[in-house]
Design a protein around this motif. Structure first.
Motif, PDB file in Angstrom:
ATOM      1  N   SER A  68      16.789   6.900  16.066  1.00  0.00           N
ATOM      2  CA  SER A  68      15.911   6.256  16.815  1.00  0.00           C
ATOM      3  C   SER A  68      16.619   4.498  16.553  1.00  0.00           C
ATOM      4  CB  SER A  68      14.468   6.248  16.466  1.00  0.00           C
ATOM      5  OG  SER A  68      14.152   5.671  14.957  1.00  0.00           O
ATOM      6  N   ARG A  69      17.961   4.203  15.506  1.00  0.00           N
ATOM      7  CA  ARG A  69      17.862   2.763  15.422  1.00  0.00           C
ATOM      8  C   ARG A  69      16.675   2.550  14.172  1.00  0.00           C
ATOM      9  NH1 ARG A  69      20.970   2.593  19.969  1.00  0.00           N
ATOM     10  NH2 ARG A  69      22.700   4.260  19.786  1.00  0.00           N
ATOM     11  N   LEU A  70      15.626   3.032  13.062  1.00  0.00           N
ATOM     12  CA  LEU A  70      14.345   2.841  12.496  1.00  0.00           C
ATOM     13  C   LEU A  70      14.085   2.679  14.241  1.00  0.00           C
ATOM     14  CD1 LEU A  70      15.753   0.532   9.734  1.00  0.00           C
ATOM     15  CD2 LEU A  70      15.755   3.160  10.247  1.00  0.00           C
ATOM     16  N   GLY A  71      13.845   3.015  15.278  1.00  0.00           N
ATOM     17  CA  GLY A  71      12.456   2.247  16.090  1.00  0.00           C
ATOM     18  C   GLY A  71      11.849   3.514  15.915  1.00  0.00           C
ATOM     19  N   HIS A  72      11.789   4.698  15.527  1.00  0.00           N
ATOM     20  CA  HIS A  72      10.885   5.947  14.930  1.00  0.00           C
ATOM     21  C   HIS A  72      10.304   6.549  14.121  1.00  0.00           C
ATOM     22  CE1 HIS A  72       8.140   8.805  18.421  1.00  0.00           C
ATOM     23  NE2 HIS A  72       9.316   9.571  17.062  1.00  0.00           N
ATOM     24  N   SER A  73      10.154   6.942  13.634  1.00  0.00           N
ATOM     25  CA  SER A  73       9.506   7.407  12.358  1.00  0.00           C
ATOM     26  C   SER A  73       8.843   8.908  12.665  1.00  0.00           C
ATOM     27  CB  SER A  73       8.718   7.282  11.084  1.00  0.00           C
ATOM     28  OG  SER A  73       9.745   5.657  11.073  1.00  0.00           O
ATOM     29  N   LEU A  74       8.773   9.996  12.013  1.00  0.00           N
ATOM     30  CA  LEU A  74       8.781  11.332  12.918  1.00  0.00           C
ATOM     31  C   LEU A  74       6.829  11.623  12.548  1.00  0.00           C
ATOM     32  CD1 LEU A  74      11.379  14.498  12.229  1.00  0.00           C
ATOM     33  CD2 LEU A  74       9.908  13.319  14.423  1.00  0.00           C
ATOM     34  N   PHE A  75       7.029  11.692  10.338  1.00  0.00           N
ATOM     35  CA  PHE A  75       5.909  11.406  10.338  1.00  0.00           C
ATOM     36  C   PHE A  75       5.166  10.151   9.514  1.00  0.00           C
ATOM     37  CE2 PHE A  75       7.967  15.237   9.829  1.00  0.00           C
ATOM     38  CZ  PHE A  75       7.630  16.104  10.681  1.00  0.00           C
ATOM     39  N   ASP A  76       4.621   9.737  10.140  1.00  0.00           N
ATOM     40  CA  ASP A  76       4.739   7.896   9.532  1.00  0.00           C
ATOM     41  C   ASP A  76       3.340   7.420   8.880  1.00  0.00           C
ATOM     42  OD1 ASP A  76       3.325   7.583  11.767  1.00  0.00           O
ATOM     43  OD2 ASP A  76       4.408   5.645  12.749  1.00  0.00           O
TER      44      ASP A  76
ATOM     45  N   PRO B  98      19.296   0.090   7.074  1.00  0.00           N
ATOM     46  CA  PRO B  98      18.392  -1.129   7.331  1.00  0.00           C
ATOM     47  C   PRO B  98      18.729  -2.254   7.957  1.00  0.00           C
ATOM     48  CG  PRO B  98      17.480   0.203   5.742  1.00  0.00           C
ATOM     49  CD  PRO B  98      18.567   0.875   6.001  1.00  0.00           C
ATOM     50  N   ALA B  99      19.655  -2.910   7.002  1.00  0.00           N
ATOM     51  CA  ALA B  99      20.877  -4.073   7.772  1.00  0.00           C
ATOM     52  C   ALA B  99      21.056  -4.183   9.488  1.00  0.00           C
ATOM     53  CB  ALA B  99      21.227  -5.051   6.484  1.00  0.00           C
ATOM     54  N   LEU B 100      22.150  -2.657   8.647  1.00  0.00           N
ATOM     55  CA  LEU B 100      22.568  -2.316  10.355  1.00  0.00           C
ATOM     56  C   LEU B 100      21.694  -3.215  11.463  1.00  0.00           C
ATOM     57  CD1 LEU B 100      25.431   0.309   8.747  1.00  0.00           C
ATOM     58  CD2 LEU B 100      25.795  -2.118   9.177  1.00  0.00           C
ATOM     59  N   CYS B 101      20.576  -1.676  11.575  1.00  0.00           N
ATOM     60  CA  CYS B 101      19.746  -1.492  12.224  1.00  0.00           C
ATOM     61  C   CYS B 101      19.195  -3.474  12.641  1.00  0.00           C
ATOM     62  CB  CYS B 101      18.514  -0.890  12.323  1.00  0.00           C
ATOM     63  SG  CYS B 101      18.894   0.809  11.978  1.00  0.00           S
ATOM     64  N   LYS B 102      18.688  -3.441  12.027  1.00  0.00           N
ATOM     65  CA  LYS B 102      18.127  -5.317  11.990  1.00  0.00           C
ATOM     66  C   LYS B 102      19.146  -6.139  12.848  1.00  0.00           C
ATOM     67  CE  LYS B 102      15.925  -8.924   9.362  1.00  0.00           C
ATOM     68  NZ  LYS B 102      15.433  -9.550   8.005  1.00  0.00           N
ATOM     69  N   TYR B 103      20.305  -6.192  12.128  1.00  0.00           N
ATOM     70  CA  TYR B 103      20.852  -7.106  12.960  1.00  0.00           C
ATOM     71  C   TYR B 103      21.904  -6.293  14.217  1.00  0.00           C
ATOM     72  CZ  TYR B 103      20.334 -10.029   9.175  1.00  0.00           C
ATOM     73  OH  TYR B 103      19.536 -10.871   9.020  1.00  0.00           O
ATOM     74  N   LYS B 104      21.534  -4.842  14.677  1.00  0.00           N
ATOM     75  CA  LYS B 104      22.020  -4.507  15.819  1.00  0.00           C
ATOM     76  C   LYS B 104      23.546  -4.257  16.012  1.00  0.00           C
ATOM     77  CE  LYS B 104      18.228  -6.161  19.012  1.00  0.00           C
ATOM     78  NZ  LYS B 104      17.493  -4.532  18.455  1.00  0.00           N
ATOM     79  N   ILE B 105      23.679  -3.413  14.394  1.00  0.00           N
ATOM     80  CA  ILE B 105      25.276  -3.595  14.471  1.00  0.00           C
ATOM     81  C   ILE B 105      25.453  -1.575  14.951  1.00  0.00           C
ATOM     82  CG2 ILE B 105      27.265  -3.196  12.687  1.00  0.00           C
ATOM     83  CD1 ILE B 105      25.231  -6.152  11.644  1.00  0.00           C
ATOM     84  N   LEU B 106      23.793  -0.951  14.295  1.00  0.00           N
ATOM     85  CA  LEU B 106      24.250   0.167  14.380  1.00  0.00           C
ATOM     86  C   LEU B 106      25.233   1.028  15.356  1.00  0.00           C
ATOM     87  CD1 LEU B 106      24.257   2.579  12.172  1.00  0.00           C
ATOM     88  CD2 LEU B 106      21.541   3.297  13.184  1.00  0.00           C
ATOM     89  N   GLU B 107      24.622   0.395  16.506  1.00  0.00           N
ATOM     90  CA  GLU B 107      24.745   0.888  18.346  1.00  0.00           C
ATOM     91  C   GLU B 107      25.778   0.631  18.166  1.00  0.00           C
ATOM     92  OE1 GLU B 107      22.379  -2.839  20.306  1.00  0.00           O
ATOM     93  OE2 GLU B 107      21.713  -1.745  18.727  1.00  0.00           O
TER      94      GLU B 107
END
Ligand SMILES: Nc1ncnc2c1ncn2[C@@H]1O[C@H](COP(=O)(O)OP(=O)(O)OP(=O)(O)O)[C@@H](O)[C@H]1O
Length: 459
Positions: A330-338, A158-167
């Protein structure tokens, strides 16, 4: 009596708790946190059986560990950054001290499973399990708490996504290492049960070599005093202030070219884990419903519940992991079954997995899936024709590509290239997810088989 406006402020503070949970009329005092950010745990979690009131600079385990900052909190614990004052190593190694709620400390197998897995260290995949370093117990005003000491040099998805590091990281490699860790767990007979993105850490070697003081854990720690609004003595069960969670982060460019070696995935949090056929108790922790396999959801609905050990299996982990990998990709941009919108969880699942089998029809029920949905719509959603399914996967592909592609690329040309690359990546990724999301648990791929999938082999 507590005045209504104070009650209101308290209610805002606790966010998810209801007013009746938050305010105990028998108590004479109430606490206030001005403008609390989301990263704070509600004060209502500090009570007999709940969290231990930890403060900065507290010393634990015979003054061996000093508390430096807070790393995060979960449904049954809070996790603190600490240092070992007896260690000779310089710079000081960042440690994570997980203080488990007193009540949860009584029924978790977490320490036992950590010790059991440590004994298998050296086996393939074992390096993807959070190393267990020490454990001790703390007796405090809220009860007796287990504390687990582990490596604190981790950043979480979650932190890596929030700070756009995962990409900027190699996500395929991250997926591979997750499967290696899960294959190790399953080969050793451990079902994790809670494989969500917040439980996937990435060890950043630079964190360790940089030392505890150089990492921007929130320097200095951000604290919110718990103000006494109605004068009584400060009860020892409640901390004098709450510390904002400050996950370890360094400048994003330091991840990619970080000195000290490659990034290594670490699976954390064995609070819900168990060993089928070995453990005589079953941990009552509650993994997220929206990631749970259909057979696990159904077992909750049927009262009395079917034997939990029978439904939480290696294959239910695979379903959960399938949902989690989609979130990660999806870098936390999409949940399958939310569970949002008008469909029930069962109907959402049917759109991707295929017509819902009779045994899971209860997942279409509003109450069963905690929805305010229209049952009729849910039913018709669930009767998805098999022919529609490829179209639904295509829609998922489009959503994933959109979630991965940044909204403001440097140029239109860059955007086209990025979309093209992301589309190809997602098209290679989704067949693996299809093999993980099957109604029949036995039909789901195993973690060790996933390592042989074309997505991971033909990188
Ligand atoms: N070793 C660690 N290093 C750094 N941060 C950590 C570490 N372990 C946990 N954390 C942080 O603390 C948070 C809570 O930890 P953990 O998931 O183990 O607690 P939990 O109470 O079992 O949570 P839940 O059951 O809700 O997932 C994590 O999401 C992470 O942000």
């Amino acid at each position: 009596m507590v005045s209504p406006d104070l009650r209101l402020r308290y209610q805002l503070m606790t966010e998810t708790d209801t007013l009746s949970d938050a305010v105990d009329p028998a108590r004479e005092y109430i606490w206030e946190l001005p403008n609390p950010p989301r990263e704070l745990e509600p004060l209502t979690r500090y009570h007999a059986g709940g969290l231990h009131p930890v403060h900065l600079a507290d010393m634990y385990n015979g003054a061996r560990y000093r508390i430096v900052n807070k790393l995060g909190f979960g449904s049954s614990s809070h996790v603190w950054l600490g240092e070992d004052t007896t260690a000779k190593q310089r710079p000081t190694r960042p440690l994570a001290l997980k203080f488990i709620e007193a009540k949860a400390s009584e029924r978790t197998l977490e320490i036992e499973i950590h010790k059991y897995l440590s004994a298998a260290a050296g086996e393939a995949g074992s390096k993807h399990i959070l190393p267990f370093l020490d454990t001790f117990r703390v007796e405090g005003p809220n009860g007796v708490h287990n504390v687990i000491v582990s490596d604190g040099a981790l950043a979480f998805i979650p932190a890596l996504c929030k700070y756009k590091i995962l990409e900027d990281l190699d996500e395929t490699e991250i997926v591979r290492q997750i499967f290696e860790g899960v294959a190790f767990l399953h080969e050793n007979g451990v079902v994790h049960r809670d494989l969500h993105c917040g439980n996937i850490g990435i060890e950043i070697p630079f964190f360790r070599t940089a030392g505890i003081r150089k990492l921007t854990y929130g320097d200095p720690p951000i604290i919110f005093p718990s103000t006494l609004c109605e004068a009584v003595e400060h009860p020892p069960s409640v901390p004098k202030y709450i510390v904002q969670s400050s996950p370890a982060l360094v400048d994003r460019y330091q991840y990619k070219d970080a000195p000290g070696g490659p990034l290594v995935v670490k699976l954390v949090d064995f609070g819900c884990a168990f060993r089928p056929g070995t453990d005589s108790v079953f941990p009552t922790g509650s993994p997220r419903r929206t990631l749970a396999a259909p057979e696990c959801l159904v077992s909750e609905i049927h009262l009395p519940p079917s034997v939990p050990e029978k439904v939480w299996t290696f294959k239910s982990d695979i379903w959960t992991l399938g949902c989690t990998l989609v979130e990660l990709y999806s870098r936390l941009g999409h949940s399958l079954f939310d569970g949002a919108g008008s469909s029930s969880l069962g109907a959402e699942m049917a759109k991707l997995v295929g017509p819902i089998p009779d045994m899971y029809h209860c997942l279409l029920d509003d109450n069963a899936t905690l929805h305010h949905s229209d049952t009729h719509n849910a039913q018709s959603d669930a009767d998805t024709e098999e022919d529609d399914i490829p179209a639904n996967w295509k829609t998922l592909e489009t959503s994933l590509v959109a979630a991965r592609t940044p909204r403001h690329p440097p140029s239109a040309e860059d955007e086209l290239k990025r979309v093209d690359r992301d589309t190809k990546d997602v098209q290679r990724f989704l067949p693996l997810i299809k093999q993980m999301l099957r109604w029949n648990a036995e039909d789901r791929i195993q973690a060790s088989e996933a390592l042989e999938s074309s997505f991971l082999v033909e990188k």
